[in-house]
Design a protein around this motif. Structure first.
Motif, short mmCIF file in Angstrom:
data_model
loop_
_atom_site.label_atom_id
_atom_site.label_comp_id
_atom_site.label_asym_id
_atom_site.label_seq_id
_atom_site.Cartn_x
_atom_site.Cartn_y
_atom_site.Cartn_z
N THR A 178 54.98 -30.88 34.24
CA THR A 178 53.51 -30.87 34.23
C THR A 178 52.97 -29.52 34.67
OG1 THR A 178 53.40 -33.25 34.67
CG2 THR A 178 51.43 -31.96 35.15
N LEU A 179 53.50 -28.99 35.77
CA LEU A 179 53.07 -27.68 36.25
C LEU A 179 53.43 -26.58 35.26
CD1 LEU A 179 54.03 -27.92 40.05
CD2 LEU A 179 51.75 -28.03 39.03
N GLY A 180 54.63 -26.69 34.67
CA GLY A 180 55.06 -25.67 33.72
C GLY A 180 54.18 -25.63 32.48
N THR A 182 51.13 -26.90 32.14
CA THR A 182 49.76 -26.54 32.51
C THR A 182 49.64 -25.03 32.71
OG1 THR A 182 49.48 -28.67 33.63
CG2 THR A 182 47.89 -26.95 34.15
N THR A 183 50.64 -24.43 33.33
CA THR A 183 50.64 -22.97 33.52
C THR A 183 50.69 -22.26 32.17
OG1 THR A 183 51.78 -23.18 35.65
CG2 THR A 183 51.85 -21.03 34.57
N GLY A 184 51.54 -22.75 31.27
CA GLY A 184 51.62 -22.16 29.93
C GLY A 184 50.30 -22.25 29.18
N PHE A 186 47.37 -22.48 30.59
CA PHE A 186 46.43 -21.58 31.27
C PHE A 186 46.62 -20.14 30.80
CE2 PHE A 186 45.60 -18.57 34.72
CZ PHE A 186 44.25 -18.82 34.95
N LEU A 187 47.87 -19.70 30.68
CA LEU A 187 48.15 -18.34 30.22
C LEU A 187 47.66 -18.15 28.78
CD1 LEU A 187 51.72 -17.80 31.70
CD2 LEU A 187 49.55 -16.86 32.54
N TRP A 189 45.17 -19.81 27.42
CA TRP A 189 43.70 -19.78 27.51
C TRP A 189 43.22 -18.42 27.99
CZ3 TRP A 189 40.91 -19.24 32.19
CH2 TRP A 189 39.53 -19.38 32.07
N VAL A 202 43.29 -27.21 29.19
CA VAL A 202 44.26 -26.83 30.21
C VAL A 202 44.30 -27.90 31.30
CG1 VAL A 202 44.89 -25.09 31.94
CG2 VAL A 202 43.88 -24.38 29.76
N LYS A 203 43.14 -28.33 31.77
CA LYS A 203 43.08 -29.33 32.83
C LYS A 203 43.59 -30.69 32.36
CE LYS A 203 38.72 -28.35 33.53
NZ LYS A 203 37.33 -28.38 34.09
N ILE A 206 47.29 -31.84 32.97
CA ILE A 206 47.76 -32.38 34.24
C ILE A 206 47.97 -33.90 34.16
CG2 ILE A 206 47.25 -32.66 36.70
CD1 ILE A 206 45.69 -30.01 36.53
#
Length: 276
Positions: A178-180, A182-184, A186-187, A189, A202-203, A206
């Protein structure tokens, strides 16, 4: 009258009233979404026509039936009613009906606390995802409240069901993926300055990641991008969308993740076979 016939009639009536109840909720949430997007308080004021602003009577707002009886137009000015009203009512009614069918078939049961919690959890999940889809399609936004609700609900569900004896899931792997992802997102975006997708998408990763878990979350994101790309190319080729015109990505995320919940493990195993 035989017991079988009585059971059939009661089942049909139960399904009908649950569909109607779901349609009422869909209509109510559509009003909430519309007024919220327009900066209005949903608790104040009666419903009115979007065009002539005439106040609607109760018989103008009966879910599904009023739309069909009025042939999709306002009773006063005869201008078309936004079809998202009908779509939201049918969608929420269908979710309740499917849920009722699963209970009637014994897939979900209220005779066991664990199964009861599971039934209610998935009902709320599907209702929330349906609401997010309708709002994103109409307004290109994903409500923060829906994301927070889904995230908290999923965490509580996993903790509660584990305490009641449900098989333990790989929670660490679920959090990590989930963190991975979401981070991808975000990057992506940040790299596209919000042109590739919205921050709401992005949100949304989660709760979707927590709901799907590993490896379904990874498969779900892949399917979302694949389906989104195919639909996007089709819309542009058919001139229903311009190249730079935004297309809501939230519905593709939701469809991709729902498909991964049913076929994700099979697709993942197939992919691993290709690598061997």
């Amino acid at each position: 009258m035989s017991n079988t016939l009585l059971e059939t009639i009661s089942t049909l009536l139960g399904g009908f009233f649950l569909f109607l109840f779901g349609a009422v909720i869909g209509s109510f949430l559509h009003v909430m979404a519309t007024r919220g997007a327009e900066g209005k308080l949903w608790v104040t004021g009666r419903s009115a026509c979007d065009h002539c602003h005439k106040l609607l009577k109760w018989f103008d707002m009966v879910p599904v039936l009023s739309f069909l009886f009025l042939k999709g137009t306002c009773r006063f000015c005869k201008k078309p009613i936004t079809q998202t009203h009908l779509v939201s009512e049918i969608a929420f009614g269908a979710v309740f009906l499917i849920w009722f069918a699963l209970v009637a078939m014994g897939v979900l049961s209220f005779s066991n606390l664990l199964l009861t919690i599971t039934a209610l959890y998935w009902l709320i999940v599907f209702l929330t995802l349906t609401y997010i889809t309708l709002v994103d399609l109409k307004y290109l936004i994903i409500p923060d409240g829906s994301i927070i609700l889904l995230t908290i609900l999923t965490l509580l569900y996993q903790v509660t069901t584990y305490g009641l004896g449900a098989p333990a899931t790989n929670f660490i792997a679920t959090i990590a993926i989930t963190l991975g992802l979401t981070t991808g997102m975000f990057l992506l975006w940040a790299g596209t300055k919000g042109k590739g997708l919205g921050f709401g998408d992005v949100k949304l990763m989660i709760p979707l990641g927590l709901v799907a878990g590993w490896p379904q979350a990874l498969v779900g994101l892949f399917l979302a991008f694949l389906i989104g790309a195919v639909v996007g190319v089709f819309l542009i080729a058919s001139k229903k969308r311009q190249w730079r015109q935004p297309i809501p990505f939230g519905p593709f995320l939701i469809v991709g993740f729902l498909l991964s919940m049913t076929h994700g493990l099979v697709l993942w195993e197939w992919y691993l076979q290709l690598l061997r």
